[in-house]
Design an enzyme around this catalytic site. Structure first.
Site, short mmCIF file in Angstrom:
data_model
loop_
_atom_site.label_atom_id
_atom_site.label_comp_id
_atom_site.label_asym_id
_atom_site.label_seq_id
_atom_site.Cartn_x
_atom_site.Cartn_y
_atom_site.Cartn_z
N SER A 94 0.85 -1.33 0.13
CA SER A 94 -0.10 0.04 -0.09
C SER A 94 0.91 1.21 -0.13
O SER A 94 1.38 1.74 -0.94
CB SER A 94 -0.96 -0.02 1.02
OG SER A 94 -1.83 0.95 1.10
N ASP A 237 -1.89 6.21 -3.35
CA ASP A 237 -0.83 5.60 -2.95
C ASP A 237 -0.39 4.60 -3.67
O ASP A 237 -0.82 4.60 -4.92
CB ASP A 237 -1.33 4.89 -1.53
CG ASP A 237 -2.51 4.18 -1.42
OD1 ASP A 237 -3.18 4.10 -2.57
OD2 ASP A 237 -2.51 3.17 -0.65
N ASP A 239 -0.91 1.39 -4.16
CA ASP A 239 -1.87 0.42 -4.97
C ASP A 239 -3.32 1.25 -5.12
O ASP A 239 -4.17 0.48 -5.67
CB ASP A 239 -2.05 -0.81 -3.94
CG ASP A 239 -2.61 -0.46 -2.50
OD1 ASP A 239 -2.55 0.58 -2.05
OD2 ASP A 239 -3.41 -1.33 -1.94
N ASP A 241 -5.62 2.48 -3.75
CA ASP A 241 -7.10 2.28 -3.08
C ASP A 241 -7.16 3.89 -2.30
O ASP A 241 -8.39 3.86 -1.98
CB ASP A 241 -7.17 1.06 -2.06
CG ASP A 241 -6.01 0.86 -0.86
OD1 ASP A 241 -5.00 1.92 -1.11
OD2 ASP A 241 -6.40 0.13 -0.02
MG MG Z 1 -3.44 1.42 -0.25
#
Ligand code: MG
Length: 447
Positions: A94, A237, A239, A241
């Protein structure tokens, strides 16, 4: 008591603690408890392919079939799982620094697995009792290269594409060299925006900035939005999400305000966490909406969205859940929703300025992990008198004390660090400072 899983799966330094052997053992435990076709995808980190191959080998050894989705944002893997597969494994750390990586298991809905399953996985892991199948039942692998295209199309279907096209915006997109690089710039371009891409070349060394989209890490984005006279800036960020925004004046959008802005647009039942601002409640009242608070963590927000029939869920950390598309945080869909709102009602700076903001203080007080439970027990029992008169106390997550004038104090143990966190919000600066001093001296006394 869980030993391996944190709030966001298992996260470690790659090839130090998170070795191929570790990944393999953990995934074999997961595979032993899961059947069917499992999707595996991951972010742009240098260690992702290494860990991915270990994960896939293990899953096959337990008889699961694997779909290798390659490098994809976390929300895109989750989309694929909820649409087509029986479970998923996402290899990502992440927003953590480049040397980290992690393994996150998701269920058939694409949502993080429940704690009970995590505990079962740990048991198999430590007892080394993974179920390996005989040679004629070993799983097989396939790929699905169409998933990004499909995901992009599904998002376009769910936003007002005409309004976005008409607005003819310039948007600066900073994916931090993470997995969002494959989606957000393309999506906005397809909707007629002029996209200035910043750190949108996937790179596991994250040369442009750290994967965490904090104001400190987004100085370049803020400058470029201003200098290029763009309508807004978007950042993710590692990844993707999470989504954060910068207004056309180059200012980082406050999370509580962004939450309120999207929530106002959606109306209805809004789910948020105990640490969100009361300005949300006040603004929602104006549009006839309702706010429900849960424990910190997107899994709790998702559960409440289902239970309460919520229209939108958000945490003041850049985590946004749009149940009409997904019950997991989706930074890419959120970016498009924000661009849609600004196209209709912008500019973004005015929309944010219209939302009231109060005095906020965030502090953390050192407390060893082993003492946290004891300290929180004392917090509940020994609250100072000034706190206990004419107040409301709730224990949804930690202790949240709401005073008569609307100001509040939240005391909760950090889930990842040896601290007790304190958050204070008040309408007057003086009250905020007073509450801060009181909380600090009270906590220092009992720790
Ligand atoms: Mg993330």
């Amino acid at each position: 008591m869980k030993k391996l899983f944190g709030t966001f799966g298992v996260r470690r330094i790659a090839n130090k603690q998170l070795t191929p052997e570790f990944a393999s053992r953990l995934s074999a435990a997961f595979g032993s408890l899961t059947d069917g076709k499992i999707a595996v995808g991951g972010d742009t980190r240098t260690s992702t392919p290494m860990i991915k191959h270990a994960v896939i080998a293990s899953l096959l050894s337990t008889g699961c079939d694997v779909v290798d989705l390659g490098i994809l944002p976390t929300p895109t893997v989750q989309y694929a799982v909820r649409k087509y597969y029986d479970a998923g494994v996402i290899i990502t750390a992440s927003h953590n620094p480049p040397q980290y990586n992690g393994i996150k298991f998701v269920d058939e809905h694409g949502i993080g697995i429940k704690e009970e399953l995590e505990e079962k996985i740990e048991k198999i892991f430590f007892e080394e009792k993974a179920e390996r199948v005989p040679w004629d039942r070993i799983g097989s692998t396939t790929k699905n290269r169409k998933i990004i295209r499909e995901y992009i199309d599904e998002i376009i279907k769910r936003v007002d594409a005409d309004i976005i096209r008409e607005a003819n915006f310039t948007v600066v997109v900073d994916c931090g060299s993470g997995a969002g690089s494959y989606t957000t710039p393309y999506l906005l371009r397809e909707l007629g925006c002029e996209v200035l891409s910043l750190n949108c070349q996937p790179d596991g060394f994250f040369p442009g900035r750290d994967p965490e989209p904090t104001p400190k890490n987004l100085k370049n984005l803020m400058d470029i939005v201003k200098v290029s006279k763009a309508d807004l800036g978007i950042a993710h960020d590692g990844d993707a999400d999470r989504m954060v925004a910068v207004d056309e004046k180059g200012r980082f959008a406050d999370f509580d305000k962004l939450l309120t802005l999207i929530a106002k647009e959606k109306g209805g039942k809004i789910i948020t966490t105990v640490d969100a601002s009361i300005s949300l409640d006040e603004c929602l009242k104006e549009v006839g909406g309702e706010v429900i608070r849960t424990k910190v963590g997107d899994v709790h927000v998702a559960e409440a969205l289902i239970k309460e029939g919520g229209t939108f869920g958000g945490e003041p950390s850049g985590t946004w859940l749009h149940p009409e598309f997904s019950l997991s945080p989706d930074g890419i869909f959120s970016a498009l929703k924000l661009v849609e709102i600004v196209s209709k009602e912008g500019p973004l700076s005015r929309l944010l300025d219209e939302i009231p903001s109060y005095y906020n203080i965030r502090d953390k007080i050192p407390c060893p992990d082993t003492k946290k439970d004891n300290v929180m027990e004392k917090v509940k029992q020994q609250l100072p008198k000034q706190f206990t008169e004419k107040i409301q106390i709730d224990n949804i997550d930690g202790v949240r004390i709401s005073l008569e004038d609307g100001s509040w104090v939240l005391i909760r143990p950090s889930g990842t660090e040896p601290y007790i966190r304190v958050r204070i919000e008040a309408k007057k600066e003086k009250t905020a400072k007073k509450l801060h001093n009181m909380s600090r001296s009270f906590l220092e006394k009992i720790i």
